[in-house]
Design a protein around this motif. Structure first.
Motif, mmCIF file in Angstrom:
data_model
loop_
_atom_site.group_PDB
_atom_site.id
_atom_site.type_symbol
_atom_site.label_atom_id
_atom_site.label_comp_id
_atom_site.label_asym_id
_atom_site.label_seq_id
_atom_site.Cartn_x
_atom_site.Cartn_y
_atom_site.Cartn_z
ATOM 1 N N ALA A 20 0.772 -1.274 -0.100
ATOM 2 C CA ALA A 20 -0.110 0.004 0.012
ATOM 3 C C ALA A 20 0.859 1.315 -0.035
ATOM 4 O O ALA A 20 0.230 2.195 -0.436
ATOM 5 N N VAL A 21 2.006 1.176 0.806
ATOM 6 C CA VAL A 21 2.938 2.391 0.748
ATOM 7 C C VAL A 21 3.299 2.489 -0.801
ATOM 8 O O VAL A 21 3.483 3.803 -1.172
ATOM 9 N N THR A 22 3.973 1.480 -1.290
ATOM 10 C CA THR A 22 4.574 1.678 -2.419
ATOM 11 C C THR A 22 3.547 1.879 -3.563
ATOM 12 O O THR A 22 4.098 2.658 -4.314
ATOM 13 N N LYS A 23 2.382 1.627 -3.412
ATOM 14 C CA LYS A 23 1.446 1.879 -4.440
ATOM 15 C C LYS A 23 0.764 3.387 -4.224
ATOM 16 O O LYS A 23 0.004 3.843 -4.743
ATOM 17 N N ASN A 24 1.303 3.958 -3.085
ATOM 18 C CA ASN A 24 0.573 5.228 -2.596
ATOM 19 C C ASN A 24 -0.935 5.284 -2.281
ATOM 20 O O ASN A 24 -1.646 6.021 -2.607
ATOM 21 N N ASP A 25 -1.206 4.025 -1.732
ATOM 22 C CA ASP A 25 -2.546 3.815 -1.329
ATOM 23 C C ASP A 25 -2.744 4.274 0.160
ATOM 24 O O ASP A 25 -2.752 3.591 1.236
ATOM 25 N N LEU A 26 -2.977 5.652 0.365
ATOM 26 C CA LEU A 26 -2.952 6.480 1.456
ATOM 27 C C LEU A 26 -4.190 5.888 2.404
ATOM 28 O O LEU A 26 -4.007 5.683 3.648
ATOM 29 N N ARG A 27 -5.147 5.693 1.714
ATOM 30 C CA ARG A 27 -6.525 5.193 2.455
ATOM 31 C C ARG A 27 -6.046 3.863 3.276
ATOM 32 O O ARG A 27 -6.344 3.686 4.603
ATOM 33 N N THR A 28 -5.529 2.915 2.571
ATOM 34 C CA THR A 28 -5.165 1.457 3.169
ATOM 35 C C THR A 28 -4.204 1.751 4.342
ATOM 36 O O THR A 28 -4.464 1.154 5.358
ATOM 37 N N VAL A 29 -3.218 2.452 4.093
ATOM 38 C CA VAL A 29 -2.010 2.981 5.000
ATOM 39 C C VAL A 29 -2.530 3.433 6.211
ATOM 40 O O VAL A 29 -2.513 2.898 7.411
ATOM 41 N N GLN A 30 -3.436 4.394 6.176
ATOM 42 C CA GLN A 30 -4.253 4.966 7.415
ATOM 43 C C GLN A 30 -5.129 4.043 8.322
ATOM 44 O O GLN A 30 -4.939 3.921 9.300
ATOM 45 N N GLU A 31 -6.016 2.974 7.391
ATOM 46 C CA GLU A 31 -6.700 2.171 7.974
ATOM 47 C C GLU A 31 -5.888 1.250 8.817
ATOM 48 O O GLU A 31 -6.062 0.942 9.947
ATOM 49 N N GLN A 32 -4.694 0.707 8.189
ATOM 50 C CA GLN A 32 -3.893 -0.289 8.946
ATOM 51 C C GLN A 32 -3.149 0.206 10.184
ATOM 52 O O GLN A 32 -2.818 -0.403 11.180
ATOM 53 N N ILE A 33 -2.485 1.647 9.993
ATOM 54 C CA ILE A 33 -1.981 2.382 11.179
ATOM 55 C C ILE A 33 -2.935 2.286 12.192
ATOM 56 O O ILE A 33 -2.745 2.200 13.543
ATOM 57 N N ASN A 34 -4.251 3.060 12.033
ATOM 58 C CA ASN A 34 -5.137 3.105 12.783
ATOM 59 C C ASN A 34 -5.867 1.816 13.553
ATOM 60 O O ASN A 34 -6.189 1.885 14.781
ATOM 61 N N ARG A 35 -5.550 0.667 12.941
ATOM 62 C CA ARG A 35 -5.738 -0.649 13.613
ATOM 63 C C ARG A 35 -4.674 -0.982 14.574
ATOM 64 O O ARG A 35 -5.056 -2.290 14.858
ATOM 65 N N GLY A 36 -3.483 -0.497 14.365
ATOM 66 C CA GLY A 36 -2.512 -0.842 15.410
ATOM 67 C C GLY A 36 -1.140 -1.349 14.656
ATOM 68 O O GLY A 36 -0.154 -1.473 15.326
ATOM 69 N N MET A 37 -1.074 -1.220 13.340
ATOM 70 C CA MET A 37 0.111 -1.484 12.761
ATOM 71 C C MET A 37 1.292 -0.460 13.132
ATOM 72 O O MET A 37 0.786 0.850 13.087
ATOM 73 N N ALA A 38 2.488 -0.457 13.350
ATOM 74 C CA ALA A 38 3.331 0.212 13.628
ATOM 75 C C ALA A 38 3.857 1.258 12.663
ATOM 76 O O ALA A 38 3.944 0.833 11.562
ATOM 77 N N VAL A 39 3.716 2.563 12.912
ATOM 78 C CA VAL A 39 4.211 3.514 11.763
ATOM 79 C C VAL A 39 5.616 3.376 11.509
ATOM 80 O O VAL A 39 6.049 3.545 10.211
#
Length: 130
Positions: A20-39
Motif C-alpha cells: 500500500a505504501v509503495t502504491k501510494n494507497d494512503l487510505r489503506t495505510v491510514q486504516e492499517q496504522i489506525n488498527r495498530g500497525m506500527a508506523v
C-alpha cells in the motif's frame, strides 16, 4: 486461532501494508496504522514505511507518516535513511518535509548530498548545500 495461522495472517497484513505504501494507497495505510500497525514497520531489510514512501516521492504518504511520528533517523540494513532515498530521486518536497522533522543531513559514510549528486539531482543538491 493457532499460532501458525496468526503468523501467516500477520505476514499478510505486513505485505499488504508495504504494498500500500509503495502504491501510494494512503487510505489503506491510514486504516492499517489506525488498527495498530506500527508506523515504523519495516520490510525484511529494514526499509521503513517512511523510507519506501520517500524513495517513491509520495509526498502525502510521507506527511501522513511524519504526522504519526515516524522516525526520520531510522536506518536500514545498509545504513540508508528516508532522506537519502528522497535525495537520490530528487524528491525535493519530500526532502523538505523530512528535514523539517529533524532528518540527519550528515553522518558517517555517504550522506544525503552524496545520494542526490549520484542521482544527478542538482536542485536537491543545492537545497542540501544551502
Amino acid at each position: 486461532m493457532a499460532l501458525s495461522a496468526c503468523i501467516v495472517q500477520a505476514q499478510g497484513l505486513l505485505e499488504d501494508l508495504l504494498q500500500a505504501v509503495t502504491k501510494n494507497d494512503l487510505r489503506t495505510v491510514q486504516e492499517q496504522i489506525n488498527r495498530g500497525m506500527a508506523v515504523d514497520t519495516s520490510d525484511s531489510v529494514g526499509n521503513t514505511l517512511l523510507m519506501l514512501a520517500s524513495r517513491a516521492g509520495h509526498q502525502d504518504m510521507v506527511k501522513f507518516l511524519l504526522d504519526r511520528k515516524a522516525s526520520v533517523r531510522q536506518r536500514n540494513a545498509t545504513g540508508d535513511t528516508a532522506l537519502m532515498f528522497a535525495a537520490l530521486g530528487g524528491n525535493l518536497e519530500v526532502m523538505r518535509l523530512l528535514v523539517a522533522q529533524g532528518a540527519q543531513l550528515d553522518h558517517d559514510g555517504w550522506a544525503p548530498l552524496h545520494y542526490c549528486a549520484w542521482g544527478d539531482e542538482l536542485e536537491a543538491c543545492q537545497y542540501l548545500i544551502d
